[in-house]
Structures are given as structure tokens and as C-alpha cells.
Design a protein around this motif. Structure first.
Motif, PDB file in Angstrom:
ATOM      1  N   VAL A 246      71.073   7.756  55.132  1.00 51.74           N
ATOM      2  CA  VAL A 246      71.436   7.325  56.561  1.00 51.74           C
ATOM      3  C   VAL A 246      71.701   8.197  57.627  1.00 51.74           C
ATOM      4  O   VAL A 246      71.129   8.258  58.693  1.00 51.74           O
ATOM      5  N   LYS A 247      72.587   9.390  57.321  1.00 50.79           N
ATOM      6  CA  LYS A 247      72.981  10.409  58.233  1.00 50.79           C
ATOM      7  C   LYS A 247      71.661  10.955  58.671  1.00 50.79           C
ATOM      8  O   LYS A 247      71.727  11.491  59.820  1.00 50.79           O
ATOM      9  N   ARG A 248      70.764  11.553  57.611  1.00 51.63           N
ATOM     10  CA  ARG A 248      69.841  12.202  58.103  1.00 51.63           C
ATOM     11  C   ARG A 248      68.541  11.602  58.831  1.00 51.63           C
ATOM     12  O   ARG A 248      67.439  12.114  59.144  1.00 51.63           O
ATOM     13  N   GLY A 249      68.718  10.031  58.777  1.00 49.79           N
ATOM     14  CA  GLY A 249      67.411   9.335  59.285  1.00 49.79           C
ATOM     15  C   GLY A 249      66.440   9.263  58.316  1.00 49.79           C
ATOM     16  O   GLY A 249      65.198   9.094  58.791  1.00 49.79           O
ATOM     17  N   ASN A 250      66.641   9.443  57.126  1.00 47.24           N
ATOM     18  CA  ASN A 250      65.480   9.246  55.694  1.00 47.24           C
ATOM     19  C   ASN A 250      65.429   8.135  55.304  1.00 47.24           C
ATOM     20  O   ASN A 250      65.193   7.961  53.993  1.00 47.24           O
ATOM     21  N   MET A 251      65.631   6.975  55.981  1.00 48.24           N
ATOM     22  CA  MET A 251      65.566   5.681  55.272  1.00 48.24           C
ATOM     23  C   MET A 251      64.068   5.306  55.256  1.00 48.24           C
ATOM     24  O   MET A 251      63.535   5.279  56.396  1.00 48.24           O
TER      25      MET A 251
ATOM     26  N   VAL B 157      68.854  -1.267  45.846  1.00 48.26           N
ATOM     27  CA  VAL B 157      67.436  -1.781  45.872  1.00 48.26           C
ATOM     28  C   VAL B 157      66.622  -0.856  46.279  1.00 48.26           C
ATOM     29  O   VAL B 157      65.695  -0.631  46.175  1.00 48.26           O
ATOM     30  N   LEU B 158      67.131   0.188  47.274  1.00 45.74           N
ATOM     31  CA  LEU B 158      66.116   1.309  47.932  1.00 45.74           C
ATOM     32  C   LEU B 158      66.029   2.558  46.956  1.00 45.74           C
ATOM     33  O   LEU B 158      65.533   3.456  47.189  1.00 45.74           O
ATOM     34  N   GLY B 159      66.746   2.396  45.705  1.00 45.67           N
ATOM     35  CA  GLY B 159      66.666   3.236  44.578  1.00 45.67           C
ATOM     36  C   GLY B 159      67.157   4.601  44.542  1.00 45.67           C
ATOM     37  O   GLY B 159      67.230   5.482  44.153  1.00 45.67           O
ATOM     38  N   PHE B 160      68.641   4.412  45.512  1.00 47.01           N
ATOM     39  CA  PHE B 160      69.285   5.596  45.437  1.00 47.01           C
ATOM     40  C   PHE B 160      70.324   5.713  44.424  1.00 47.01           C
ATOM     41  O   PHE B 160      70.816   4.749  43.855  1.00 47.01           O
ATOM     42  N   SER B 161      70.633   6.803  43.694  1.00 48.66           N
ATOM     43  CA  SER B 161      71.265   6.980  42.493  1.00 48.66           C
ATOM     44  C   SER B 161      72.641   6.898  42.774  1.00 48.66           C
ATOM     45  O   SER B 161      73.396   6.337  41.833  1.00 48.66           O
ATOM     46  N   THR B 162      73.194   7.026  44.010  1.00 48.91           N
ATOM     47  CA  THR B 162      74.772   7.168  44.379  1.00 48.91           C
ATOM     48  C   THR B 162      74.613   6.433  45.598  1.00 48.91           C
ATOM     49  O   THR B 162      73.807   6.652  46.581  1.00 48.91           O
TER      50      THR B 162
ATOM     51  N   ALA C  78      66.780  -5.873  56.542  1.00 52.03           N
ATOM     52  CA  ALA C  78      65.945  -7.384  56.576  1.00 52.03           C
ATOM     53  C   ALA C  78      65.478  -7.075  55.081  1.00 52.03           C
ATOM     54  O   ALA C  78      64.664  -6.226  54.648  1.00 52.03           O
ATOM     55  N   THR C  79      65.669  -8.232  54.370  1.00 51.74           N
ATOM     56  CA  THR C  79      65.004  -8.371  52.954  1.00 51.74           C
ATOM     57  C   THR C  79      63.502  -8.468  52.905  1.00 51.74           C
ATOM     58  O   THR C  79      62.863  -7.588  52.043  1.00 51.74           O
ATOM     59  N   ALA C  80      62.866  -8.655  54.101  1.00 52.22           N
ATOM     60  CA  ALA C  80      61.459  -8.815  54.323  1.00 52.22           C
ATOM     61  C   ALA C  80      60.985  -7.576  54.454  1.00 52.22           C
ATOM     62  O   ALA C  80      59.749  -7.203  53.855  1.00 52.22           O
ATOM     63  N   ASP C  81      61.655  -6.760  55.052  1.00 51.80           N
ATOM     64  CA  ASP C  81      61.296  -5.222  55.376  1.00 51.80           C
ATOM     65  C   ASP C  81      61.322  -4.412  54.124  1.00 51.80           C
ATOM     66  O   ASP C  81      60.258  -3.555  53.849  1.00 51.80           O
ATOM     67  N   ILE C  82      62.288  -4.820  53.139  1.00 53.47           N
ATOM     68  CA  ILE C  82      62.398  -4.009  52.028  1.00 53.47           C
ATOM     69  C   ILE C  82      61.451  -4.650  51.045  1.00 53.47           C
ATOM     70  O   ILE C  82      60.755  -3.665  50.435  1.00 53.47           O
ATOM     71  N   ALA C  83      61.029  -5.817  51.128  1.00 52.41           N
ATOM     72  CA  ALA C  83      59.956  -6.185  50.278  1.00 52.41           C
ATOM     73  C   ALA C  83      58.506  -5.682  50.734  1.00 52.41           C
ATOM     74  O   ALA C  83      57.785  -5.342  49.841  1.00 52.41           O
ATOM     75  N   ALA C  84      58.183  -5.553  51.837  1.00 46.54           N
ATOM     76  CA  ALA C  84      57.182  -4.888  52.284  1.00 46.54           C
ATOM     77  C   ALA C  84      56.830  -3.570  52.084  1.00 46.54           C
ATOM     78  O   ALA C  84      55.904  -3.135  51.539  1.00 46.54           O
ATOM     79  N   TRP C  85      58.218  -2.682  51.997  1.00 43.71           N
ATOM     80  CA  TRP C  85      58.293  -1.327  51.754  1.00 43.71           C
ATOM     81  C   TRP C  85      57.965  -1.134  50.050  1.00 43.71           C
ATOM     82  O   TRP C  85      57.077  -0.453  49.726  1.00 43.71           O
ATOM     83  N   LEU C  86      58.728  -1.874  49.257  1.00 42.77           N
ATOM     84  CA  LEU C  86      58.649  -2.055  47.733  1.00 42.77           C
ATOM     85  C   LEU C  86      57.013  -2.360  47.563  1.00 42.77           C
ATOM     86  O   LEU C  86      56.531  -1.958  46.743  1.00 42.77           O
TER      87      LEU C  86
END
Length: 93
Positions: free
Chosen positions: A45-50, A32-37, A66-74
Motif C-alpha cells: 500500500v505504502k509503495r503503491g503496488n496494489m 485475499v490479495l495473496g500477501f503473506s503477512t 471493492a469485491t468486484a474489483d478483486i474478483a476481476a483481478w483474480l
């Protein structure tokens, strides 16, 4: 998701919550966040680049958001001129 384009953040949040529930975790979160792998997701996550706040749940493996946070970001990525949350004028009006 429905075939209709959501007209507001609230509609979009409702669609994502209906589809995923209040939390998204595991492979779904990376997708959902668009990561290819999954490895790219783990590195972010390790680098704090979320792009959204992620957290661990005691007794569960992996990260969650939280789904609400993802919705707001998208929503803000697709509608950069609209604030993701309603704003109020000074004085609460």
C-alpha cells in the motif's frame, strides 16, 4: 465458496460477494490479495503496488477494496486470455 468451479467472471464475482459482501477490508483484504503477512500488505500500500484500487473510508481504519474489483483481478490472473469485462466491437455492436 461452492465446490463448483465458476464458469464466468459474473459467477465468480457473485461467489466472492456472497462470501465477503461488497467491500473487503482489514486482514481479509491482505489475505485475499495473496500477501503473506500484514506487513507485506502495508508495504505494498505504502509503495503503491496494489493490484486493485484501494481506498479509505472516513471513520474506519485501514484500506478497503471493492469485491468486484478483486474478483476481476483474480479472474484475469487465472484466465489471462479472457478479458475481465465484456468487450464490444466498434460501433457498439
Amino acid at each position: 465458496m461452492s465446490l463448483d468451479t465458476p464458469q464466468s467472471l459474473g459467477e465468480y464475482r457473485l461467489e466472492l460477494t456472497t462470501l465477503y459482501g461488497p467491500l473487503i477490508g482489514g486482514r481479509e483484504l491482505g489475505r485475499v490479495l495473496g500477501f503473506s503477512t500484514q506487513e507485506a500488505f502495508r508495504q505494498a500500500v505504502k509503495r503503491g503496488n496494489m493490484p486493485v484500487r484501494t481506498f479509505a473510508i472516513n471513520g474506519r481504519r485501514g484500506k478497503f477494496a471493492a469485491t468486484a474489483d478483486i474478483a476481476a483481478w483474480l479472474w484475469s490472473a487465472c484466465h489471462p486470455l479472457e478479458p475481465p469485462y465484456p468487450t464490444t466491437k466498434k460501433g457498439g455492436v
